[in-house]
Design a protein around this motif. Structure first.
Motif, short mmCIF file in Angstrom:
data_model
loop_
_atom_site.label_atom_id
_atom_site.label_comp_id
_atom_site.label_asym_id
_atom_site.label_seq_id
_atom_site.Cartn_x
_atom_site.Cartn_y
_atom_site.Cartn_z
N GLY A 141 0.82 -1.21 0.00
CA GLY A 141 0.00 0.00 0.00
C GLY A 141 0.85 1.25 0.00
O GLY A 141 2.02 1.23 -0.40
N ASN A 142 0.27 2.31 0.49
CA ASN A 142 0.96 3.60 0.54
C ASN A 142 2.33 3.44 1.22
O ASN A 142 2.43 2.94 2.33
CB ASN A 142 0.08 4.57 1.32
CG ASN A 142 0.71 5.92 1.46
OD1 ASN A 142 1.68 6.08 2.19
ND2 ASN A 142 0.19 6.87 0.71
N ARG A 143 3.37 3.88 0.53
CA ARG A 143 4.74 3.65 1.01
C ARG A 143 4.99 4.38 2.33
O ARG A 143 5.65 3.86 3.22
CB ARG A 143 5.72 4.12 -0.07
CG ARG A 143 7.16 3.77 0.21
CD ARG A 143 7.94 3.76 -1.08
NE ARG A 143 9.36 3.97 -0.86
CZ ARG A 143 10.20 3.03 -0.43
NH1 ARG A 143 9.75 1.84 -0.14
NH2 ARG A 143 11.48 3.30 -0.30
N ASP A 144 4.41 5.57 2.48
CA ASP A 144 4.60 6.31 3.73
C ASP A 144 3.99 5.55 4.90
O ASP A 144 4.56 5.51 5.99
CB ASP A 144 3.97 7.70 3.63
CG ASP A 144 4.81 8.62 2.76
OD1 ASP A 144 6.03 8.38 2.68
OD2 ASP A 144 4.25 9.55 2.16
N LEU A 168 6.19 2.59 5.74
CA LEU A 168 7.40 3.04 6.43
C LEU A 168 7.10 3.48 7.85
O LEU A 168 7.90 3.27 8.77
CB LEU A 168 8.05 4.19 5.64
CG LEU A 168 8.70 3.79 4.32
CD1 LEU A 168 9.11 5.02 3.52
CD2 LEU A 168 9.92 2.90 4.56
N GLU A 190 4.31 7.15 -10.19
CA GLU A 190 4.70 6.48 -8.94
C GLU A 190 5.19 5.06 -9.24
O GLU A 190 4.52 4.29 -9.94
CB GLU A 190 3.51 6.44 -7.98
CG GLU A 190 3.14 7.82 -7.50
CD GLU A 190 2.57 7.84 -6.10
OE1 GLU A 190 2.62 6.81 -5.41
OE2 GLU A 190 2.07 8.90 -5.72
N ILE A 204 5.76 2.38 -7.26
CA ILE A 204 5.02 1.26 -6.68
C ILE A 204 3.57 1.24 -7.15
O ILE A 204 3.09 0.22 -7.65
CB ILE A 204 5.10 1.31 -5.13
CG1 ILE A 204 6.54 0.96 -4.69
CG2 ILE A 204 4.11 0.34 -4.50
CD1 ILE A 204 6.78 0.99 -3.19
N GLN A 205 2.91 2.37 -7.03
CA GLN A 205 1.47 2.42 -7.34
C GLN A 205 1.18 2.30 -8.83
O GLN A 205 0.32 1.53 -9.24
CB GLN A 205 0.85 3.73 -6.82
CG GLN A 205 1.01 3.95 -5.32
CD GLN A 205 0.16 2.99 -4.49
OE1 GLN A 205 -0.78 2.41 -4.99
NE2 GLN A 205 0.52 2.80 -3.23
N ASP A 255 14.03 6.02 1.19
CA ASP A 255 12.62 6.07 1.64
C ASP A 255 11.83 7.18 0.94
O ASP A 255 10.60 7.12 0.88
CB ASP A 255 12.56 6.29 3.16
CG ASP A 255 13.02 5.07 3.93
OD1 ASP A 255 13.12 3.98 3.31
OD2 ASP A 255 13.28 5.19 5.14
N LYS A 261 9.52 7.83 -4.32
CA LYS A 261 8.18 7.33 -4.61
C LYS A 261 7.90 7.40 -6.12
O LYS A 261 7.35 6.49 -6.70
CB LYS A 261 7.13 8.13 -3.85
CG LYS A 261 7.24 7.99 -2.34
CD LYS A 261 6.18 8.76 -1.61
CE LYS A 261 6.40 8.67 -0.12
NZ LYS A 261 7.61 9.39 0.33
#
Lengths: 244, 85
Positions: free
Chosen positions: A123-126, A129, B32, B34-35, B65, B68
């Motif tokens: 899902g949302n990477r933030d 993390l 993005e 990943i998305q 990190d 994105k």
């Protein structure tokens, strides 16, 4: 980490601590009703107790993953209810998939009380993390954490040594003094992944300490250590099948 | 190397990790990884390691990190390669 996130973890811990007297017996009752048994339960508990008395933590408990309730079975097999109550601090936090956690209110409550931090995989990477940051903080406080290094239930029914996330390696490397306890759990009738084990299932379980070592740095080191842990689980699996 | 060159090189570099390669045809800086490109988080780490090798740079966890979008990756590569030049 954000102070409000730390506060939320403290509150979850305290609420869990206050209610474990009711939650742990209820979980045990559910397991008994389902007829689940671990064939070498005493040996497993003895080994977990020995490892945790030799070294109180932080432990990164790493297990293979075949059903949605693996963590419940593992927690029950790790220690008797009385020990979960007496040593709630040693009971590992765990990180269930958000979709599974969120299905029913009762499951959500049970997960909250038993030290779960839901994560939305892929899902949302933030958000992912942020959960990893909470996990790292828990380990850095000396807490224990249960994680499934494969990231998801194995689609082949065997430990997936090819396609796994590296978060386990990151948590291990970012926590000074962290040790790794590998657990291999498999129902005797479990061919591949399922939502739940079969009613009346008898489980095989093994516990071993794993010692990841790397000379690499940064992301390569995380990948290396995560790989060593996953391959350790695969070796435990191979030993299980060889013993049949 | 300008940002457009880095962008093009990055697209070639991630091609093997993108399950549906045609998604890359319409990729832009805001895409993005990943998305939109359906790259999982473990493969994103593999991509970053490959970026380190390809561009001869080191990317710290905190910078990794922040990646994105393709644009995020291009910006970090651009800033790191400028430092090493």
């Amino acid at each position: 980490m954000d102070p409000s996130a730390k506060r939320a973890i403290y509150i979850q811990y305290i609420v869990g601590r206050l209610t474990i007297f009711a939650a742990a017996p209820l979980v045990l009752l559910a397991i008994k009703i389902a007829g689940y048994r671990v064939k070498n339960l005493e040996a497993v508990r003895k080994k977990v107790r020995r490892l945790m008395s030799e070294y109180p933590g932080p432990w990164l408990v790493c297990a293979n993953h075949l059903t949605l309730i693996d963590s419940v079975i593992l927690l029950w097999a790790m220690a008797p209810v009385t020990r979960h109550i007496a040593r709630f601090d040693q009971m590992p936090w765990n990180v269930p998939e958000h979709m599974n956690f969120n299905r029913q209110m009762l499951v959500r409550i049970a997960c909250y009380l038993t030290k779960c931090l839901p994560i939305q995989r892929g899902g949302n990477r933030d958000a992912v993390l942020s959960i990893l940051e909470k996990c790292a903080w828990i380990l850095q406080q000396g807490g224990n954490l249960m994680i499934f290094p494969e990231g998801t239930r194995s689609r082949t029914g065997r430990v997936n040594t090819e396609d796994f996330p590296y978060g386990t390696g990151r948590l291990f490397l970012n926590t000074p003094g962290c040790r790794v306890m590998c657990m291999y759990l498999r129902g005797e009738g479990q061919e591949t992944y399922t939502n739940f084990p079969a009613i009346g299932e008898r489980f095989h379980m093994d516990v071993e300490e794993c010692f990841p070592r790397t000379r690499l740095k940064g992301l390569r080191a995380q990948r290396d250590c995560a790989g060593q842990i996953v391959r350790h689980l695969a070796a435990m699996e191979a030993a299980y099948f060889a013993s049949l | 190397m300008d940002k457009q060159e880095i962008f093009e090189k990055f697209i070639e570099l991630i091609r093997e990790y993108v399950k549906e390669a045609d998604r890359l045809e319409s990729a832009e800086m805001g895409t993005e990884i990943i998305q939109d490109l359906k790259v999982n988080s473990a493969r994103l780490v593999d991509i970053i390691i490959k970026v380190e090798d390809t561009f001869d740079i080191e990317i710290e966890d905190d910078d990794a990190d922040k990646i994105k979008t393709i644009g995020d990756a291009v910006e970090i590569i651009d800033s790191k390669t400028r430092v090493t030049q």
